[in-house]
Design a protein around this motif. Structure first.
Motif, PDB file in Angstrom:
ATOM      1  N   CYS A  24       0.891  -1.095   0.328  1.00  0.00           N
ATOM      2  CA  CYS A  24       0.022  -0.269   0.035  1.00  0.00           C
ATOM      3  C   CYS A  24       0.695   1.239   0.002  1.00  0.00           C
ATOM      4  N   SER A  25       1.849   1.375   0.733  1.00  0.00           N
ATOM      5  CA  SER A  25       2.506   2.335   0.816  1.00  0.00           C
ATOM      6  C   SER A  25       3.498   2.857  -0.759  1.00  0.00           C
ATOM      7  N   SER A  26       3.803   1.664  -1.184  1.00  0.00           N
ATOM      8  CA  SER A  26       5.006   1.996  -2.486  1.00  0.00           C
ATOM      9  C   SER A  26       3.472   2.286  -3.757  1.00  0.00           C
ATOM     10  N   THR A  27       2.376   2.828  -3.711  1.00  0.00           N
ATOM     11  CA  THR A  27       1.288   3.330  -4.925  1.00  0.00           C
ATOM     12  C   THR A  27       1.518   5.155  -5.077  1.00  0.00           C
ATOM     13  N   PRO A  28       1.578   5.166  -5.744  1.00  0.00           N
ATOM     14  CA  PRO A  28       2.097   6.441  -6.091  1.00  0.00           C
ATOM     15  C   PRO A  28       0.783   7.117  -6.042  1.00  0.00           C
ATOM     16  N   GLU A  52      -8.004  38.124 -23.663  1.00  0.00           N
ATOM     17  CA  GLU A  52      -8.428  39.504 -24.425  1.00  0.00           C
ATOM     18  C   GLU A  52     -10.039  38.756 -25.013  1.00  0.00           C
ATOM     19  N   GLY A  53     -10.728  37.418 -24.790  1.00  0.00           N
ATOM     20  CA  GLY A  53     -11.547  36.693 -25.142  1.00  0.00           C
ATOM     21  C   GLY A  53     -11.008  36.060 -27.046  1.00  0.00           C
ATOM     22  N   LEU A  54      -9.613  35.973 -27.334  1.00  0.00           N
ATOM     23  CA  LEU A  54      -9.419  35.594 -28.691  1.00  0.00           C
ATOM     24  C   LEU A  54      -8.891  34.322 -28.025  1.00  0.00           C
ATOM     25  N   MET A  55      -7.928  34.294 -27.122  1.00  0.00           N
ATOM     26  CA  MET A  55      -7.667  32.520 -27.246  1.00  0.00           C
ATOM     27  C   MET A  55      -6.786  32.441 -25.396  1.00  0.00           C
ATOM     28  N   THR A  56      -7.533  31.190 -25.763  1.00  0.00           N
ATOM     29  CA  THR A  56      -7.588  30.440 -24.220  1.00  0.00           C
ATOM     30  C   THR A  56      -6.469  29.444 -24.203  1.00  0.00           C
ATOM     31  N   ALA A  57      -5.756  30.036 -23.421  1.00  0.00           N
ATOM     32  CA  ALA A  57      -4.923  28.922 -22.612  1.00  0.00           C
ATOM     33  C   ALA A  57      -5.235  27.808 -22.247  1.00  0.00           C
ATOM     34  N   THR A  58      -4.906  26.363 -21.945  1.00  0.00           N
ATOM     35  CA  THR A  58      -5.033  25.412 -20.539  1.00  0.00           C
ATOM     36  C   THR A  58      -3.888  24.834 -20.447  1.00  0.00           C
ATOM     37  N   TYR A  59      -3.592  24.783 -19.216  1.00  0.00           N
ATOM     38  CA  TYR A  59      -2.639  23.546 -18.322  1.00  0.00           C
ATOM     39  C   TYR A  59      -3.257  22.626 -18.181  1.00  0.00           C
ATOM     40  N   ASP A  60      -3.214  21.390 -18.666  1.00  0.00           N
ATOM     41  CA  ASP A  60      -3.800  20.109 -18.000  1.00  0.00           C
ATOM     42  C   ASP A  60      -2.132  19.054 -16.951  1.00  0.00           C
ATOM     43  N   LEU A  61      -2.341  18.987 -15.816  1.00  0.00           N
ATOM     44  CA  LEU A  61      -1.181  18.664 -15.541  1.00  0.00           C
ATOM     45  C   LEU A  61      -1.232  17.472 -14.778  1.00  0.00           C
ATOM     46  N   LYS A  62      -0.309  16.706 -14.796  1.00  0.00           N
ATOM     47  CA  LYS A  62      -0.208  15.263 -14.173  1.00  0.00           C
ATOM     48  C   LYS A  62       0.591  14.995 -13.020  1.00  0.00           C
ATOM     49  N   ALA A  63       0.294  14.864 -12.220  1.00  0.00           N
ATOM     50  CA  ALA A  63       2.444  14.582 -11.605  1.00  0.00           C
ATOM     51  C   ALA A  63       1.510  13.428  -9.930  1.00  0.00           C
ATOM     52  N   GLU A  64       2.301  12.494 -10.143  1.00  0.00           N
ATOM     53  CA  GLU A  64       3.318  11.270  -9.231  1.00  0.00           C
ATOM     54  C   GLU A  64       3.549  12.443  -8.100  1.00  0.00           C
ATOM     55  N   ASN A  65       3.808  11.592  -6.340  1.00  0.00           N
ATOM     56  CA  ASN A  65       4.043  11.918  -5.651  1.00  0.00           C
ATOM     57  C   ASN A  65       4.712  13.681  -6.061  1.00  0.00           C
ATOM     58  N   ASN A  66       4.067  14.542  -6.514  1.00  0.00           N
ATOM     59  CA  ASN A  66       4.127  15.793  -6.420  1.00  0.00           C
ATOM     60  C   ASN A  66       5.544  16.320  -7.523  1.00  0.00           C
ATOM     61  N   GLU A  67       5.569  15.172  -8.045  1.00  0.00           N
ATOM     62  CA  GLU A  67       6.460  15.586  -9.380  1.00  0.00           C
ATOM     63  C   GLU A  67       5.361  15.785 -10.529  1.00  0.00           C
ATOM     64  N   ILE A  68       5.525  17.036 -11.431  1.00  0.00           N
ATOM     65  CA  ILE A  68       5.260  16.435 -12.866  1.00  0.00           C
ATOM     66  C   ILE A  68       5.434  15.820 -13.728  1.00  0.00           C
ATOM     67  N   THR A  69       4.447  14.981 -14.155  1.00  0.00           N
ATOM     68  CA  THR A  69       4.965  14.021 -15.224  1.00  0.00           C
ATOM     69  C   THR A  69       4.937  14.205 -15.899  1.00  0.00           C
ATOM     70  N   VAL A  70       3.343  14.833 -16.944  1.00  0.00           N
ATOM     71  CA  VAL A  70       3.375  15.251 -17.344  1.00  0.00           C
ATOM     72  C   VAL A  70       2.525  16.616 -17.653  1.00  0.00           C
ATOM     73  N   LEU A  71       2.758  17.435 -19.103  1.00  0.00           N
ATOM     74  CA  LEU A  71       2.404  18.881 -18.943  1.00  0.00           C
ATOM     75  C   LEU A  71       1.568  18.867 -20.298  1.00  0.00           C
ATOM     76  N   SER A  72       0.283  19.494 -20.432  1.00  0.00           N
ATOM     77  CA  SER A  72      -0.430  18.951 -21.819  1.00  0.00           C
ATOM     78  C   SER A  72      -0.765  20.573 -21.971  1.00  0.00           C
ATOM     79  N   LEU A  73      -0.187  21.312 -23.352  1.00  0.00           N
ATOM     80  CA  LEU A  73      -0.685  22.305 -23.316  1.00  0.00           C
ATOM     81  C   LEU A  73      -1.578  22.975 -24.571  1.00  0.00           C
ATOM     82  N   LYS A  74      -2.580  23.081 -24.049  1.00  0.00           N
ATOM     83  CA  LYS A  74      -3.974  23.630 -25.001  1.00  0.00           C
ATOM     84  C   LYS A  74      -4.174  24.668 -25.507  1.00  0.00           C
TER      85      LYS A  74
END
Length: 151
Positions: free
Chosen positions: A17-21, A33-55
């Motif tokens: 159980c303790s080894s489960t991240p 300005e209503g023209l562009m929206t930036a969205t960052y989706d972050l995925k992390a394991e043990n508080n370390e970002i592993t995947v960063l997606s920018l839309k």
């Protein structure tokens, strides 16, 4: 003997159980300005970002209110190629995936697997994470401090 077996099994169960991240996700958005929206989706394991997606979602007003439904598939392909080449992204970049969709808006997505992607490649794309605290909690707080709406 039963007590020993029970104790050993309990230790294995606790160790398993303790080894489960610990996984965390956040989505942080900002509209300019209503023209562009930036969205960052972050995925992390043990508080370390592993995947960063920018839309990036671009409103058609940025392109002179072109009706994207009226352009040909060839013109869409040319626009997609131009967007990707302008960003410096190529298909052979390890740990980096891109997509561009053209519908009522243009949606460009860059997904970076920080465990796989080469730091120099990311730096060339404008994502320099060297000397940066990339802990999940810190990045989310920094984005909130910069005006992003994070969920």
């Amino acid at each position: 003997m039963k007590k020993i077996i029970t104790t050993v099994l309990a230790c294995f169960l606790i160790a398993g159980c303790s080894s489960t991240p610990k996984t965390e996700n956040a989505s942080c958005s900002y509209t300019q300005e209503g023209l562009m929206t930036a969205t960052y989706d972050l995925k992390a394991e043990n508080n370390e970002i592993t995947v960063l997606s920018l839309k990036m979602i671009y409103d058609k007003a940025m392109f002179g209110n072109i009706d994207f439904a009226t352009i040909t598939e060839e013109e869409k392909a040319q626009m997609i190629d131009a967007i990707l080449s302008q960003s410096g992204i190529s298909e052979d970049m390890k740990g980096v995936k891109t997509t561009v969709e053209i519908q009522d808006t243009i949606i460009a997505t860059i997904e970076m697997n920080l465990k796989e992607a080469d730091p120099d490649t990311l730096k060339n794309l404008g994502f320099d994470f060297s000397n940066t605290d990339m802990s999940f909690d810190k990045v989310v707080q920094d984005m909130k401090d910069q005006g992003f709406d994070c969920k």
